[in-house]
Enzyme design. Sequence first.
Site, mmCIF file in Angstrom:
data_model
loop_
_atom_site.group_PDB
_atom_site.id
_atom_site.type_symbol
_atom_site.label_atom_id
_atom_site.label_comp_id
_atom_site.label_asym_id
_atom_site.label_seq_id
_atom_site.Cartn_x
_atom_site.Cartn_y
_atom_site.Cartn_z
ATOM 1 C CE LYS A 37 -4.410 0.993 0.226
ATOM 2 N NZ LYS A 37 -5.576 0.177 -0.153
ATOM 3 C CG ASP A 63 -7.224 3.300 -0.983
ATOM 4 O OD1 ASP A 63 -7.617 2.130 -0.892
ATOM 5 O OD2 ASP A 63 -7.365 4.117 -0.045
HETATM 6 O O1 2IT Z 1 -8.040 -1.407 -0.787
HETATM 7 C C1 2IT Z 1 -7.940 -1.954 -1.905
HETATM 8 O O2 2IT Z 1 -8.061 -3.171 -2.051
HETATM 9 C C2 2IT Z 1 -7.675 -1.093 -3.071
HETATM 10 N N1 2IT Z 1 -7.578 0.113 -2.906
HETATM 11 C C3 2IT Z 1 -7.485 -1.699 -4.435
HETATM 12 C C4 2IT Z 1 -6.089 -2.174 -4.606
HETATM 13 C C5 2IT Z 1 -5.753 -2.660 -5.983
HETATM 14 O O3 2IT Z 1 -4.562 -2.994 -6.182
HETATM 15 O O4 2IT Z 1 -6.588 -2.697 -6.863
#
Ligand code: 2IT
Length: 446
Positions: free
Chosen positions: A126, A166
């Site tokens: 993340k 996100d």
């Molecule tokens: O919290 C999540 O799963 C997302 N923001 C999507 C992450 C993604 O790699 O699509």
Amino acid sequence: MDTKMKEFMDSVRVKNPGEDEFLQAVQEVVETVWDFYQENPHYIKAKILERMTEPERVIMFRVPWVDDSGEVQVNRGYRVEFNSAIGPYKGGLRFHPSVTLSGLKFLGFEQTFKNSLTTLPMGGGKGGSDFNPKGKSDLEIMRFCQAFMSELYRHIGPNTDVPAGDIGVGGREIGYLFGQYKKLRNEFTGVLTGKGAEFGGSLIRPEATGFGAIYFVREMLAVRGEKLEGKTVAISGFGNVAWGAAIKAVEYGAKVVTISGPDGYIYDPEGVSDDKIEYMLELRASNMDVVAPYAERYPEAKFFAGKKPWEQKVDIAIPCAIQNELNEKDARMLIDNGCQMIAEASNMGCTTEAAYLATDKIVFAPGKAVNAGGVAVSGLEMTQNSMRLGWSEKEVDERLDQIMTNIHNTCVRFGTEPSGKVNYIKGANIGGFVKVADAMIAQGIV
Ligand code: 2IT
């Protein structure tokens, strides 16, 4: 609490002082996998939990950029590469003033389990920045994205780490980030997901988190012999997740009566449907982060300034905004008003107390299961990019539905209590844990 478990949590607390959100996420996983962990001494011997709670790598960097008035701005950028046991790091980028290292560590930790639940080969990561997109011009957003990628590009790649969107990062931002990556590397690759359909993005990716959440809720209801049709639903947020969830809930015949923003919430007794759902896109595109204008445009709706939607009487509550947006008091109010189910479409949308209360009194499902559809379709975008082919909307949507149904089955398999009731927190945590733990053991002490 078991003494050994307490000792373990104390050691995590000492290593991560003041990181409340990260500690909250770790505690919830540790409490629910502990018995299973004890029954499998090979996990204990390999110190799997000690290793899983330590990110493989944390990258923190300066993001300098120039705003429209010519003033230099400095933000902080992060990428937390949490776990790569089952695939390249994968997870979104969040641009929001509340972003801290603790917040991104909690999200990266949760992402590891979520991605494992999808059954697709994706590790957990993340990232993001404390940059606040509110009120910024399009050119400011572009310059910030370019500045952010000017450092991030060294650390990511289609086989290393694949970011996505996100909160505060949607199709527009992914486009700018992709453009800068391509310019710096001189490579057109699937290094980001959530791309525009013209340059390698998957159909249904924008809808995927919300659609997936509703497919999951459909399965939760089916266990009880019930359907979404005729149910009243409270949704929070008005962004991408809330939008997708509203479309699909309405399609199944449910009535969505609320949406919300940082300014308060909207109660629409006639239901948020059709053009009202599309209007959510307009609200978001305004970049003002408010929902109040909805009530001016649709006079049948009422705006409650500074309040949360959980005070309304509904059958199902689906938080779709941010972590800890539904607390114990909110959960109690929902339950007292006859709510039957809380399904988190936001990551850790409920406080621990709210989640446990709802698990005990009604039915609760955690974000890492309910909202996994977003990253699942990101995984499908990676597949399509590798094949240099694109699937039809129908093909992607069917795969998404199947993945969500499978995740629900995994929760039932690992989370069914002797009483027959499904503890979705336990089911999702153990279900997500096993694959990652076994892959870590197979790959040795690395
Ligand atoms: O919290 C999540 O799963 C997302 N923001 C999507 C992450 C993604 O790699 O699509």
